[in-house]
Design an enzyme around this catalytic site. Structure first.
Site, PDB file in Angstrom:
ATOM      1  N   HIS A   1      58.239  51.115  82.833  1.00  0.00           N
ATOM      2  CA  HIS A   1      58.493  52.529  82.552  1.00  0.00           C
ATOM      3  C   HIS A   1      57.845  52.937  81.219  1.00  0.00           C
ATOM      4  CE1 HIS A   1      61.050  56.235  82.708  1.00  0.00           C
ATOM      5  NE2 HIS A   1      60.894  56.149  81.397  1.00  0.00           N
ATOM      6  N   GLU A   2      58.161  52.182  80.180  1.00  0.00           N
ATOM      7  CA  GLU A   2      57.640  52.533  78.854  1.00  0.00           C
ATOM      8  C   GLU A   2      56.126  52.324  78.791  1.00  0.00           C
ATOM      9  OE1 GLU A   2      59.619  54.201  77.216  1.00  0.00           O
ATOM     10  OE2 GLU A   2      61.519  53.574  78.113  1.00  0.00           O
TER      11      GLU A   2
ATOM     12  N   GLU B   1      56.978  61.916  81.652  1.00  0.00           N
ATOM     13  CA  GLU B   1      57.883  61.153  82.512  1.00  0.00           C
ATOM     14  C   GLU B   1      57.238  60.860  83.868  1.00  0.00           C
ATOM     15  OE1 GLU B   1      60.570  60.106  81.101  1.00  0.00           O
ATOM     16  OE2 GLU B   1      61.825  59.354  82.734  1.00  0.00           O
TER      17      GLU B   1
END
Lengths: 496, 496
Positions: free
Chosen positions: B262-263, B292
């Site tokens: 995700h990061e 996002e």
């Protein structure tokens, strides 16, 4: 007084900036990704510029003058702050901006040419930049002024009040002592060689042991931390944020342990200022020679004693089971091993100061113009031979080994030896004052010793100049006698 | 143009300051000693003040106006920069200093009262501060102005151009879909429970595997790093210094792996700007909803696919031998497990958006004054029951679970769902464009996908508003259709 409050607030803000720059530096050394280096350099230069602008601003100058005009209204601690702020402001304003930029540019060139020259073992590659930096340093000394010798003004940056007139006889006596003492010390430790303690020391075990030791001597790990870097250092990122670094060698636990003890000594000084003095000179270290006295005291006087190993032996073996092959006496002997060698940062406690004296004498001659830059390698090697009895095999192990010159840091080296001398002198006074409580190097001794150092050294911040501080704490100025006595006692006590 | 060059230089300096503040924040979350927190807060406030002064300075305002007067002389990218600088300058100047300080003070009170209230499970302790922050946010919306609904001005801070008029129908359609799709998705994954993958996953193995995956998807670890924190995040500390954090659970490798993916998705966006755009809006992310979309794309579309596990299975077992007890199909099933639950940050991909829609609807009502703060817990629990079919056991698992309100962050939540929708829409377009090269989730697919994202999203910086960017990249504005299609396909493909 309003002027004082305003001035204090200005310096509070400058403190936020300086500690931010210190974080940028710390991060640079610890965690910055390789490709982030270029941007970081520009960012650091920008922030340093902001800090310099504030320190040299006319507004700060006027507030200082206003405080000086009503100095009697201030407490003695406030007066000390004003005195130091004046000194810092003047030092910063005495150098013209164009000069500072010229110096910075040359240093960044020199850092690269020095690294290349050292890598290649070719002094010539560094020669031109070194020449330029010596000229610039001479110019800097002129801007600062003061002192009989131009080197005095340079030393004053690191060791306020230090002069060649004061240091020459001290270092000369020390040199004579070391040269005469060296054979005894070598003989005492000849039964161990450099690889004596080598074994299998997992990093996690070293880390846990080092933290236990650091905590025991009083370093507050909730107001500080320990990370790993190539070159260990201690930095102050805020009143409750003192960071040490160390270097790990899986085959040799002593590398990380003694650098942690050394840096923790610096850290204890930084953690020892009074809370109300944050962001003022009363909450700052007074000089590098005093700073180094704290690191050497905990590293050597405490950490290399037999009493230390008697107390820590079980804990050390628990964290690092390979140590069980040695007795506390053997470990103590090995960590005190004396052997003349080429590299300063690897030197033992006896020969270390010879490395410094060599540099001190050469720097003085370079700054005075009595030594030509092209003659540096020859001069270095000749002096080294006469002091250490060894032929320098190449410049990388000779005059190119240290980074200091490439940073224009002339006048820095003598503070290491002042640290050694001050450390022995302070430790002797502490022993006189504390008596039996220092016989065992255990928790009780650390508490008593740290408390004594807090009261005699740390809590004074920059209130006194180093020489005055030494007189107050030990009854006299720095001299080599206690260091000599300490070395004799230490090597007498070793069981060969 | 001189005005443009001067303006660019001003923002270059502001960039140094902002990235310094980002380092202070990163360090705060990662390595700051516990006792250093107080000083750090003051230091951050001071640096933020310096940055705010620069952004709002009349000199910057005049330079922007000078550029606007000769806009035709600038390239389209330079024009985009001027447009964004104008927007940022205006946003910052529209809020009176007294208001900003009032808001900051209240946030720092609210952060404490929220933490207490959550700890105790007592909403009343937070109620007064929440009321105040809603009033202040309403006032903030008035200062900013614009939009039919006061909530629009708040969302615009995080998602430029987003409005309730645009979001209402999207979120309403999405809600209907999720509620109707939920039973199917739950049935598909009912054969695994939450503990299915639990085992013994040493941190070193997780770390090595995560780094291998991060590198493979294109995250440059020489221009970034991965550390451990309680709450994972990604931060940009400079053009070549993008730092991710993750959280490790020895029993569950998926926690750290998916937060790294995700990061790293965020990080790939930050590493994807053109070098010449450093320190200008063309080198900045356009919105949180687009940001996002990048993290969700790599975490979910790529990382939770069967193709991903078919490709990574051997490497994963090498680093984490416990995984050998499971097949790639079983792992894929388990990491896609659907089960309605109370906590947003632990939610699966299907129910996640219901958590957001609940918050969006309540925030809108609070800001409009249609919902009283004292009624928040009752309203929350009632809505939760109707959407999830579950009784909220206490406010800590209900309306007190998120930190956002205590920071005055009204308008932030919808960007998470926009991220989900954008992510599915972008991924569908990438698949259309790239065809067969995405059939296997291997190195070749990552390169093709990242290249497509670089060209369609990253390299545009803030040149287009998010809606325009989505139209250019996917042919239409954000809508829920591709997200719905993606979920159907994903759950169809799982072998129950």
């Amino acid at each position: 007084m309003k002027a004082y409050q305003d001035l204090k607030q200005s310096f509070q803000r400058l403190h936020y900036l300086s500690k931010t720059i210190a974080l940028l530096d710390w991060d640079h050394e610890t965690y910055l990704p390789r490709k982030g280096v270029g941007y970081r350099a520009d960012q650091q230069a920008f922030l340093s510029g902001l800090a310099h602008e504030r320190l040299t601003s006319s507004q700060v100058g006027e507030l200082i003058a206003a405080c000086e005009a009503q100095l009697h209204e201030l407490s003695s601690e406030e007066q000390a702050n004003v005195r130091c702020w004046r000194k810092d402001h003047d030092k910063a304003t005495k150098l013209p901006t164009a000069f500072v930029e010229k110096m910075e540019r040359r240093c960044s060139l020199a850092k690269a040419s020095w690294a290349e020259a050292r890598q290649a073992g070719q002094f010539e590659r560094f020669q031109e930049d070194l020449s330029a930096l010596i000229d610039l340093s001479r110019e800097k000394a002129q801007y600062y002024g003061g002192g009989d010798h131009p080197y005095d003004a340079l030393m004053d940056l690191y060791e306020p009040g230090a002069t060649c007139a004061q240091l020459d006889p001290i270092l000369s006596a020390l040199k004579d002592f070391v040269v005469s003492f060296l054979p005894t010390a070598m003989e005492k430790t000849q039964s161990v060689d450099a690889s004596f303690l080598q074994g299998d020391y997992p990093i996690e075990g070293q880390l846990a042991f080092n933290e236990e030791v650091a905590r025991a001597v009083g370093f507050d790990l909730e107001a500080g931390r320990i990370d790993a870097t190539v070159h260990p250092f201690c930095t102050d990122l805020g009143p409750q944020d003192i960071r040490l670094t160390t270097r790990y060698d899986k085959r040799d636990f002593a590398v990380s342990l003694y650098s942690v003890l050394h840096e923790a000594g610096h850290g204890l000084y930084e953690q020892g200022f009074k809370a109300e003095h944050v962001a003022t000179p009363m909450g700052e270290s007074v000089s590098l020679g005093i700073h180094e006295s704290q690191s050497r005291l905990w590293e050597n006087k405490v950490g290399r004693s037999l009493a230390f190993w008697e107390d820590w032996y079980d804990a050390a073996c628990r964290h690092l089971p390979s140590l069980q092959s040695f007795s506390p006496e053997q470990i103590t002997l090995a960590v005190n091993r004396v052997s003349p060698s080429f590299i300063r940062v690897e030197a033992d406690e006896v020969t270390y100061d010879l490395h410094i004296i060599l540099r001190y004498e050469m720097e003085k001659a370079l700054i005075a113009g009595d030594l030509q830059v092209k003659d540096v390698p020859g001069e270095w090697n000749e002096r080294f031979k006469s002091m250490f009895g060894l032929e320098v095999p190449n410049d990388a192990q000779g005059c190119l080994q240290d980074i200091h010159w490439s940073m224009g840091g002339f006048g820095y080296f003598p503070t290491y030896t002042l640290g050694n001398l001050n450390s022995a002198q302070l430790f002797a006074s502490a022993r006189n004052a504390l008596g039996a409580s220092l016989h065992h190097m255990d928790q009780g001794a650390y508490v008593a010793l740290l408390d004594w150092l807090r009261r005699q050294v740390h809590q004074h911040g920059r209130q006194y100049e180093p020489d005055e501080l030494m007189k107050l704490a030990t009854g006299k100025s720095t001299d080599p006698l206690m260091h000599q006595a300490y070395l004799k006692e230490r090597f007498d006590s070793l069981s060969a």
